[in-house]
Design a protein around this motif. Structure first.
Motif, PDB file in Angstrom:
ATOM      1  N   ALA A 101      45.996  33.497  49.256  1.00 15.42           N
ATOM      2  CA  ALA A 101      45.946  34.160  50.551  1.00 15.42           C
ATOM      3  C   ALA A 101      44.516  34.523  50.932  1.00 15.42           C
ATOM      4  O   ALA A 101      43.655  34.730  50.078  1.00 15.42           O
ATOM      5  CB  ALA A 101      46.800  35.419  50.510  1.00 15.42           C
ATOM      6  N   ARG A 102      44.298  34.605  52.238  1.00 12.81           N
ATOM      7  CA  ARG A 102      42.980  34.967  52.741  1.00 12.81           C
ATOM      8  C   ARG A 102      42.638  36.411  52.332  1.00 12.81           C
ATOM      9  O   ARG A 102      43.497  37.278  52.320  1.00 12.81           O
ATOM     10  CB  ARG A 102      42.979  34.851  54.258  1.00 12.81           C
ATOM     11  CG  ARG A 102      41.643  35.147  54.853  1.00 12.81           C
ATOM     12  CD  ARG A 102      41.691  34.965  56.338  1.00 12.81           C
ATOM     13  NE  ARG A 102      40.365  35.257  56.870  1.00 12.81           N
ATOM     14  CZ  ARG A 102      40.118  35.402  58.139  1.00 12.81           C
ATOM     15  NH1 ARG A 102      41.079  35.277  59.015  1.00 12.81           N
ATOM     16  NH2 ARG A 102      38.910  35.661  58.547  1.00 12.81           N
ATOM     17  N   ASN A 103      41.353  36.665  52.006  1.00 13.90           N
ATOM     18  CA  ASN A 103      40.859  37.984  51.598  1.00 13.90           C
ATOM     19  C   ASN A 103      41.559  38.503  50.347  1.00 13.90           C
ATOM     20  O   ASN A 103      41.709  39.710  50.169  1.00 13.90           O
ATOM     21  CB  ASN A 103      40.996  39.001  52.735  1.00 13.90           C
ATOM     22  CG  ASN A 103      40.165  38.627  53.934  1.00 13.90           C
ATOM     23  OD1 ASN A 103      39.118  38.014  53.797  1.00 13.90           O
ATOM     24  ND2 ASN A 103      40.647  38.969  55.108  1.00 13.90           N
ATOM     25  N   ASN A 104      41.996  37.619  49.480  1.00 16.03           N
ATOM     26  CA  ASN A 104      42.696  38.018  48.264  1.00 16.03           C
ATOM     27  C   ASN A 104      41.733  38.333  47.117  1.00 16.03           C
ATOM     28  O   ASN A 104      42.102  39.029  46.190  1.00 16.03           O
ATOM     29  CB  ASN A 104      43.678  36.923  47.847  1.00 16.03           C
ATOM     30  CG  ASN A 104      44.751  37.445  46.932  1.00 16.03           C
ATOM     31  OD1 ASN A 104      45.067  38.627  46.953  1.00 16.03           O
ATOM     32  ND2 ASN A 104      45.309  36.559  46.136  1.00 16.03           N
ATOM     33  N   THR A 106      32.238  33.629  42.826  1.00 14.93           N
ATOM     34  CA  THR A 106      32.430  32.244  43.223  1.00 14.93           C
ATOM     35  C   THR A 106      33.736  32.161  44.006  1.00 14.93           C
ATOM     36  O   THR A 106      34.802  32.491  43.486  1.00 14.93           O
ATOM     37  CB  THR A 106      32.487  31.325  41.988  1.00 14.93           C
ATOM     38  OG1 THR A 106      31.300  31.524  41.224  1.00 14.93           O
ATOM     39  CG2 THR A 106      32.612  29.875  42.388  1.00 14.93           C
ATOM     40  N   THR A 107      33.636  31.733  45.263  1.00 19.24           N
ATOM     41  CA  THR A 107      34.814  31.723  46.138  1.00 19.24           C
ATOM     42  C   THR A 107      35.336  30.320  46.441  1.00 19.24           C
ATOM     43  O   THR A 107      36.336  30.183  47.133  1.00 19.24           O
ATOM     44  CB  THR A 107      34.496  32.422  47.466  1.00 19.24           C
ATOM     45  OG1 THR A 107      33.371  31.781  48.079  1.00 19.24           O
ATOM     46  CG2 THR A 107      34.170  33.889  47.238  1.00 19.24           C
ATOM     47  N   ASN A 108      34.678  29.294  45.921  1.00 22.82           N
ATOM     48  CA  ASN A 108      35.142  27.919  46.125  1.00 22.82           C
ATOM     49  C   ASN A 108      36.280  27.642  45.148  1.00 22.82           C
ATOM     50  O   ASN A 108      36.093  27.635  43.934  1.00 22.82           O
ATOM     51  CB  ASN A 108      33.981  26.954  45.909  1.00 22.82           C
ATOM     52  CG  ASN A 108      34.366  25.520  46.150  1.00 22.82           C
ATOM     53  OD1 ASN A 108      35.531  25.199  46.360  1.00 22.82           O
ATOM     54  ND2 ASN A 108      33.370  24.654  46.121  1.00 22.82           N
ATOM     55  N   MET A 109      37.479  27.417  45.663  1.00 19.25           N
ATOM     56  CA  MET A 109      38.654  27.225  44.805  1.00 19.25           C
ATOM     57  C   MET A 109      38.564  25.969  43.956  1.00 19.25           C
ATOM     58  O   MET A 109      39.216  25.877  42.913  1.00 19.25           O
ATOM     59  CB  MET A 109      39.927  27.203  45.652  1.00 19.25           C
ATOM     60  CG  MET A 109      40.232  28.563  46.250  1.00 19.25           C
ATOM     61  SD  MET A 109      41.683  28.572  47.288  1.00 19.25           S
ATOM     62  CE  MET A 109      42.969  28.347  46.088  1.00 19.25           C
ATOM     63  N   ALA A 145      35.198  25.429  38.913  1.00 21.56           N
ATOM     64  CA  ALA A 145      35.813  25.908  37.669  1.00 21.56           C
ATOM     65  C   ALA A 145      35.548  27.391  37.447  1.00 21.56           C
ATOM     66  O   ALA A 145      36.299  28.058  36.737  1.00 21.56           O
ATOM     67  CB  ALA A 145      35.287  25.106  36.486  1.00 21.56           C
ATOM     68  N   ARG A 146      34.499  27.923  38.061  1.00 26.26           N
ATOM     69  CA  ARG A 146      34.167  29.348  37.920  1.00 26.26           C
ATOM     70  C   ARG A 146      34.761  30.195  39.050  1.00 26.26           C
ATOM     71  O   ARG A 146      34.305  31.302  39.304  1.00 26.26           O
ATOM     72  CB  ARG A 146      32.652  29.531  37.893  1.00 26.26           C
ATOM     73  CG  ARG A 146      32.008  28.963  36.641  1.00 26.26           C
ATOM     74  CD  ARG A 146      30.564  29.376  36.460  1.00 26.26           C
ATOM     75  NE  ARG A 146      30.220  30.732  36.847  1.00 26.26           N
ATOM     76  CZ  ARG A 146      30.347  31.801  36.042  1.00 26.26           C
ATOM     77  NH1 ARG A 146      30.820  31.647  34.831  1.00 26.26           N
ATOM     78  NH2 ARG A 146      29.992  32.988  36.468  1.00 26.26           N
ATOM     79  N   PHE A 147      35.772  29.718  39.722  1.00 26.37           N
ATOM     80  CA  PHE A 147      36.386  30.450  40.835  1.00 26.37           C
ATOM     81  C   PHE A 147      36.801  31.859  40.401  1.00 26.37           C
ATOM     82  O   PHE A 147      37.435  32.051  39.365  1.00 26.37           O
ATOM     83  CB  PHE A 147      37.616  29.700  41.357  1.00 26.37           C
ATOM     84  CG  PHE A 147      38.352  30.468  42.417  1.00 26.37           C
ATOM     85  CD1 PHE A 147      37.825  30.582  43.688  1.00 26.37           C
ATOM     86  CD2 PHE A 147      39.540  31.096  42.127  1.00 26.37           C
ATOM     87  CE1 PHE A 147      38.488  31.301  44.662  1.00 26.37           C
ATOM     88  CE2 PHE A 147      40.222  31.821  43.093  1.00 26.37           C
ATOM     89  CZ  PHE A 147      39.688  31.921  44.363  1.00 26.37           C
ATOM     90  N   GLY A 148      36.402  32.870  41.189  1.00 28.11           N
ATOM     91  CA  GLY A 148      36.748  34.255  40.909  1.00 28.11           C
ATOM     92  C   GLY A 148      35.842  34.933  39.902  1.00 28.11           C
ATOM     93  O   GLY A 148      35.953  36.136  39.677  1.00 28.11           O
ATOM     94  N   GLN A 149      34.909  34.198  39.299  1.00 23.55           N
ATOM     95  CA  GLN A 149      33.991  34.754  38.309  1.00 23.55           C
ATOM     96  C   GLN A 149      32.739  35.289  39.006  1.00 23.55           C
ATOM     97  O   GLN A 149      32.336  34.787  40.050  1.00 23.55           O
ATOM     98  CB  GLN A 149      33.600  33.683  37.281  1.00 23.55           C
ATOM     99  CG  GLN A 149      34.762  33.135  36.506  1.00 23.55           C
ATOM    100  CD  GLN A 149      35.431  34.205  35.662  1.00 23.55           C
ATOM    101  OE1 GLN A 149      34.765  34.967  34.981  1.00 23.55           O
ATOM    102  NE2 GLN A 149      36.748  34.273  35.728  1.00 23.55           N
TER     103      GLN A 149
END
Length: 81
Positions: A2-5, A49-52, A55-59
């Protein structure tokens, strides 16, 4: 997803300044100062990192802004006349 999650951790900083004035003669004084930024050296993570597809997404990523820096100390002297 979801957006802004993706919500990062908040910034925790405590900055401290101590200052002492020393009179030299009439109308002349010297102020000594010590300033400490991020006194408790709390790790502040500002960028993620916001690119889904990455591999480091969310880090956390490196952020060079002042609010995210480790503990720093500054000394100063001021002359007033």
């Amino acid at each position: 997803m979801a957006r802004n999650n993706l919500v990062g951790r908040p910034i925790h900083r405590v900055d401290l300044r101590l200052q002492k004035a020393f009179p030299v003669v009439s109308k002349v004084k010297v102020d000594s100062m010590i300033e400490v930024y991020n006194l408790f050296n709390h790790e502040n993570l500002g960028s993620y990192t916001t690119n889904m597809a990455n591999a480091r997404f969310g880090q956390p990523s490196a952020n060079s802004a002042l609010a995210y820096q480790p503990r720093m100390l500054q000394l100063g002297v001021k002359f007033t006349f």
